[in-house]
Design a protein around this motif. Sequence first.
Motif, PDB file in Angstrom:
ATOM      1  N   PRO A  36       0.556  -1.429   0.176  1.00  0.00           N
ATOM      2  CA  PRO A  36      -0.696  -0.375   0.080  1.00  0.00           C
ATOM      3  C   PRO A  36       0.662   1.727   0.013  1.00  0.00           C
ATOM      4  CG  PRO A  36      -0.778  -1.074   1.813  1.00  0.00           C
ATOM      5  CD  PRO A  36       0.553  -1.987   1.384  1.00  0.00           C
ATOM      6  N   GLN A  37       1.551   1.054   0.495  1.00  0.00           N
ATOM      7  CA  GLN A  37       2.921   2.586   1.036  1.00  0.00           C
ATOM      8  C   GLN A  37       3.292   2.710  -0.792  1.00  0.00           C
ATOM      9  OE1 GLN A  37       3.073   0.111   2.603  1.00  0.00           O
ATOM     10  NE2 GLN A  37       2.677   0.840   4.901  1.00  0.00           N
ATOM     11  N   ARG A  38       3.682   1.812  -1.709  1.00  0.00           N
ATOM     12  CA  ARG A  38       3.922   2.335  -2.660  1.00  0.00           C
ATOM     13  C   ARG A  38       2.635   3.001  -3.500  1.00  0.00           C
ATOM     14  NH1 ARG A  38       4.182  -0.809  -8.068  1.00  0.00           N
ATOM     15  NH2 ARG A  38       6.078   0.060  -8.878  1.00  0.00           N
ATOM     16  N   GLU A  39       1.578   2.427  -3.730  1.00  0.00           N
ATOM     17  CA  GLU A  39       0.680   2.597  -4.472  1.00  0.00           C
ATOM     18  C   GLU A  39       0.525   4.751  -3.942  1.00  0.00           C
ATOM     19  OE1 GLU A  39      -1.219   1.001  -7.101  1.00  0.00           O
ATOM     20  OE2 GLU A  39       0.810   0.589  -6.928  1.00  0.00           O
ATOM     21  N   LEU A  40       0.454   5.044  -2.364  1.00  0.00           N
ATOM     22  CA  LEU A  40       0.247   5.951  -1.830  1.00  0.00           C
ATOM     23  C   LEU A  40       1.398   6.775  -2.802  1.00  0.00           C
ATOM     24  CD1 LEU A  40      -0.598   5.145   2.015  1.00  0.00           C
ATOM     25  CD2 LEU A  40      -2.422   6.135  -0.359  1.00  0.00           C
ATOM     26  N   LYS A  41       2.344   5.889  -2.552  1.00  0.00           N
ATOM     27  CA  LYS A  41       3.475   6.894  -2.775  1.00  0.00           C
ATOM     28  C   LYS A  41       3.266   7.423  -4.954  1.00  0.00           C
ATOM     29  CE  LYS A  41       8.758   6.600  -4.450  1.00  0.00           C
ATOM     30  NZ  LYS A  41       9.436   6.351  -4.060  1.00  0.00           N
ATOM     31  N   ARG A  42       2.359   6.739  -5.068  1.00  0.00           N
ATOM     32  CA  ARG A  42       2.304   7.039  -6.544  1.00  0.00           C
ATOM     33  C   ARG A  42       1.257   7.847  -6.673  1.00  0.00           C
ATOM     34  NH1 ARG A  42      -0.088   2.102  -9.441  1.00  0.00           N
ATOM     35  NH2 ARG A  42      -0.058   3.231 -11.089  1.00  0.00           N
ATOM     36  N   TYR A  43      -0.020   7.457  -5.495  1.00  0.00           N
ATOM     37  CA  TYR A  43      -0.421   8.968  -5.694  1.00  0.00           C
ATOM     38  C   TYR A  43      -0.276  10.700  -5.708  1.00  0.00           C
ATOM     39  CZ  TYR A  43      -5.257  11.332  -4.618  1.00  0.00           C
ATOM     40  OH  TYR A  43      -6.077  12.239  -4.236  1.00  0.00           O
ATOM     41  N   LEU A  44       0.430  10.542  -4.793  1.00  0.00           N
ATOM     42  CA  LEU A  44       1.451  11.107  -4.750  1.00  0.00           C
ATOM     43  C   LEU A  44       2.467  11.764  -5.379  1.00  0.00           C
ATOM     44  CD1 LEU A  44       2.642  11.508  -0.545  1.00  0.00           C
ATOM     45  CD2 LEU A  44       0.607  12.328  -1.398  1.00  0.00           C
ATOM     46  N   TYR A  45       2.625  11.199  -6.244  1.00  0.00           N
ATOM     47  CA  TYR A  45       3.704  11.604  -7.497  1.00  0.00           C
ATOM     48  C   TYR A  45       2.428  12.111  -8.610  1.00  0.00           C
ATOM     49  CZ  TYR A  45       6.488  11.266 -11.732  1.00  0.00           C
ATOM     50  OH  TYR A  45       7.165  11.305 -12.701  1.00  0.00           O
ATOM     51  N   PHE A  46       1.478  11.378  -8.773  1.00  0.00           N
ATOM     52  CA  PHE A  46       1.169  11.831  -9.519  1.00  0.00           C
ATOM     53  C   PHE A  46      -0.220  13.681  -8.728  1.00  0.00           C
ATOM     54  CE2 PHE A  46      -0.185   7.277 -10.977  1.00  0.00           C
ATOM     55  CZ  PHE A  46       1.083   7.593 -12.256  1.00  0.00           C
ATOM     56  N   LEU A  47      -0.210  13.540  -7.822  1.00  0.00           N
ATOM     57  CA  LEU A  47      -0.981  14.652  -7.026  1.00  0.00           C
ATOM     58  C   LEU A  47      -0.072  15.950  -7.612  1.00  0.00           C
ATOM     59  CD1 LEU A  47      -2.711  16.198  -5.884  1.00  0.00           C
ATOM     60  CD2 LEU A  47      -0.944  15.863  -3.824  1.00  0.00           C
ATOM     61  N   ARG A  48       1.480  15.809  -7.164  1.00  0.00           N
ATOM     62  CA  ARG A  48       2.437  16.732  -7.478  1.00  0.00           C
ATOM     63  C   ARG A  48       2.681  17.061  -9.171  1.00  0.00           C
ATOM     64  NH1 ARG A  48       1.878  19.156  -2.716  1.00  0.00           N
ATOM     65  NH2 ARG A  48       1.884  17.862  -1.236  1.00  0.00           N
ATOM     66  N   LYS A  49       3.011  16.309 -10.042  1.00  0.00           N
ATOM     67  CA  LYS A  49       2.653  16.532 -11.670  1.00  0.00           C
ATOM     68  C   LYS A  49       1.720  16.879 -11.899  1.00  0.00           C
ATOM     69  CE  LYS A  49       5.776  14.089 -13.718  1.00  0.00           C
ATOM     70  NZ  LYS A  49       7.136  14.668 -14.689  1.00  0.00           N
ATOM     71  N   GLN A  50       0.137  16.755 -11.833  1.00  0.00           N
ATOM     72  CA  GLN A  50      -0.343  17.179 -12.353  1.00  0.00           C
ATOM     73  C   GLN A  50      -0.189  19.096 -11.623  1.00  0.00           C
ATOM     74  OE1 GLN A  50      -4.309  16.613  -9.864  1.00  0.00           O
ATOM     75  NE2 GLN A  50      -5.563  17.504 -11.089  1.00  0.00           N
ATOM     76  N   GLU A  51      -0.465  19.162 -10.732  1.00  0.00           N
ATOM     77  CA  GLU A  51      -0.379  20.023 -10.239  1.00  0.00           C
ATOM     78  C   GLU A  51       0.886  21.070 -10.955  1.00  0.00           C
ATOM     79  OE1 GLU A  51      -1.076  19.882  -5.644  1.00  0.00           O
ATOM     80  OE2 GLU A  51       1.100  20.210  -5.636  1.00  0.00           O
ATOM     81  N   TYR A  52       1.970  20.460 -11.211  1.00  0.00           N
ATOM     82  CA  TYR A  52       3.032  21.019 -12.041  1.00  0.00           C
ATOM     83  C   TYR A  52       2.569  21.884 -13.227  1.00  0.00           C
ATOM     84  CZ  TYR A  52       6.809  22.096 -14.998  1.00  0.00           C
ATOM     85  OH  TYR A  52       7.946  22.683 -15.683  1.00  0.00           O
ATOM     86  N   TYR A  53       1.302  20.525 -13.688  1.00  0.00           N
ATOM     87  CA  TYR A  53       1.733  21.389 -14.868  1.00  0.00           C
ATOM     88  C   TYR A  53       0.355  22.263 -14.842  1.00  0.00           C
ATOM     89  CZ  TYR A  53       4.354  17.874 -17.231  1.00  0.00           C
ATOM     90  OH  TYR A  53       5.797  16.857 -17.032  1.00  0.00           O
ATOM     91  N   ILE A  54      -0.665  21.647 -14.139  1.00  0.00           N
ATOM     92  CA  ILE A  54      -1.918  23.195 -14.531  1.00  0.00           C
ATOM     93  C   ILE A  54      -1.088  24.453 -14.021  1.00  0.00           C
ATOM     94  CG2 ILE A  54      -3.374  21.008 -14.317  1.00  0.00           C
ATOM     95  CD1 ILE A  54      -3.712  22.362 -11.135  1.00  0.00           C
ATOM     96  N   ASN A  55      -0.796  24.558 -12.939  1.00  0.00           N
ATOM     97  CA  ASN A  55       1.040  25.666 -12.457  1.00  0.00           C
ATOM     98  C   ASN A  55       1.104  26.746 -13.358  1.00  0.00           C
ATOM     99  OD1 ASN A  55      -0.900  25.477 -10.115  1.00  0.00           O
ATOM    100  ND2 ASN A  55       0.862  24.711  -9.684  1.00  0.00           N
ATOM    101  N   THR A  56       1.671  25.683 -14.672  1.00  0.00           N
ATOM    102  CA  THR A  56       2.782  26.333 -15.511  1.00  0.00           C
ATOM    103  C   THR A  56       2.169  26.086 -17.038  1.00  0.00           C
ATOM    104  OG1 THR A  56       4.004  24.091 -15.879  1.00  0.00           O
ATOM    105  CG2 THR A  56       5.335  25.690 -13.930  1.00  0.00           C
ATOM    106  N   ALA A  57       1.071  25.708 -17.169  1.00  0.00           N
ATOM    107  CA  ALA A  57       1.591  25.788 -18.819  1.00  0.00           C
ATOM    108  C   ALA A  57       0.494  26.618 -19.559  1.00  0.00           C
ATOM    109  CB  ALA A  57      -1.277  24.765 -18.372  1.00  0.00           C
TER     110      ALA A  57
END
Length: 188
Positions: A36-57
Amino acid sequence: MITSKEELREYIAADNAWYCPSGAKEKIAAAIVCYPQRELKRYLYFLRKQEYYINTARGNKVKGLLGLYYERRKNLLGIRLGIEIGPNCFGKGLCIYHGGSIIVNTAVRAGENCSLHGGNCIGNKGYRGAVPRLGSNVDIGYGAVLIGDIQIADNTVIGANSLVNHSFAEPGSKIAGIPAKKIDMYQE
């Protein structure tokens, strides 16, 4: 708010500070067994990538599409994990100990190094749009609910199954109960 690749790397490193397996064997085992910790890590990774791309678009269609791509990946994984967190809600160092019924209103703003233990709801009261504002180093226990136009100070610990519906402005508070109130951790 993530506005550069350097900040993106900082956020991802801070979010994953306690998730990282130490050796190659542990990394392989985590991938095979799907910890589960691996999946939670992936979730946070996708969240941060989403934030980066919407903030810099800023009108860049490729970045806009990448933002949607990472939002979709985050949401699909979030459905499996039972987590719903909008972009730009938490500062770096977000720690999710357990999946399962974590809902955070997209208007919530929280500082750095916040912890969610699962079963949390952070949002409005249903009839108004006002949502909680959290300081840094806030630890939210399992099943805790924070609702309404409230402010939680830095270094606050919120006990499990608490209902927080009013502000706690004193840094370093320990709060618990329904409704939550300040408690002394060393009472007998």
